[in-house]
Motif scaffolding. Structure first.
Motif, short mmCIF file in Angstrom:
data_model
loop_
_atom_site.label_atom_id
_atom_site.label_comp_id
_atom_site.label_asym_id
_atom_site.label_seq_id
_atom_site.Cartn_x
_atom_site.Cartn_y
_atom_site.Cartn_z
N CYS A 5 52.52 50.63 -4.00
CA CYS A 5 53.83 50.68 -4.65
C CYS A 5 53.68 51.09 -6.12
O CYS A 5 52.58 51.26 -6.63
N TYR A 6 54.79 51.16 -6.79
CA TYR A 6 54.84 51.55 -8.21
C TYR A 6 53.95 50.66 -9.08
O TYR A 6 53.22 51.16 -9.94
N CYS A 7 53.98 49.34 -8.85
CA CYS A 7 53.21 48.43 -9.72
C CYS A 7 51.80 48.17 -9.19
O CYS A 7 50.96 47.69 -9.95
N GLY A 8 51.56 48.43 -7.92
CA GLY A 8 50.24 48.19 -7.35
C GLY A 8 50.08 46.84 -6.69
O GLY A 8 49.04 46.57 -6.09
N ALA A 9 51.09 45.97 -6.76
CA ALA A 9 50.98 44.66 -6.13
C ALA A 9 51.03 44.76 -4.61
O ALA A 9 50.48 43.90 -3.91
N CYS A 67 58.47 46.54 -2.48
CA CYS A 67 57.54 45.61 -3.11
C CYS A 67 58.31 44.42 -3.67
O CYS A 67 59.27 44.60 -4.40
N CYS A 70 57.87 44.88 -7.89
CA CYS A 70 58.51 45.99 -8.62
C CYS A 70 59.68 46.60 -7.86
O CYS A 70 60.41 47.43 -8.41
ZN LIG Z 1 55.13 46.82 -6.70
#
Ligand SMILES: [Zn+2]
Ligand SMILES: [Zn+2]
Length: 135
Positions: A5-9, A67, A70
């Motif tokens: 995802c955008y944040c990497g989580a 996510c 994010c």
């Molecule tokens: Zn994320």
């Protein structure tokens, strides 16, 4: 393949190559991705289901995963495409190697969007082609 995802989580590991890769021009996918056209890799639901958080159920028969941190898009599934999950190309690390094979909902494409290819263009959902690709 791997995706994040955008944040990497939120991360996905996709063990098998996608059934197919398709553009979707429908207004639902545009709104969800925020892009003028969406593109997805179709994967086996069993390969990703335990990697996804709880889905958001908007339109009937549609599940969309984002996510939890994010809220970026992760995956979508459609009841008329059973056992398939659609991962947006934009979050896949290997998207450069995933060539789209068809356009679905081409009848809903934005009038100023011109993609110069000779791929099949389904005016509506392309469900038959997509289900055939998954078998
Ligand atoms: Zn994320
Ligand atoms: Zn769509």
């Amino acid at each position: 393949m791997t995706a994040r995802c955008y944040c990497g989580a939120s991360r996905l590991t996709l063990d098998k190559p996608p059934f197919t890769v398709a553009y979707c021009h429908c207004s639902d996918c545009r709104r969800w991705t925020g892009a003028p056209v969406a593109a997805f890799a179709a994967v086996d639901r069993a390969d990703v289901s335990d990697q996804l958080p709880a889905p958001y159920r908007g339109a009937p028969g549609v599940e969309r995963w984002t996510c939890p941190t994010c809220h970026g898009p992760l995956a979508a599934a459609f009841a008329y495409l059973p056992d398939q999950v659609y991962v947006p190309l934009g979050i896949i690390d290997q998207a450069d190697r995933l060539l789209p094979e068809m356009h679905s909902h081409a009848g809903s494409a934005l009038p100023w969007l011109h993609i110069a290819d000779d791929l099949p263009r389904a005016q509506a959902s392309a469900r038959d082609d997509l289900n055939r690709a998954a078998t």
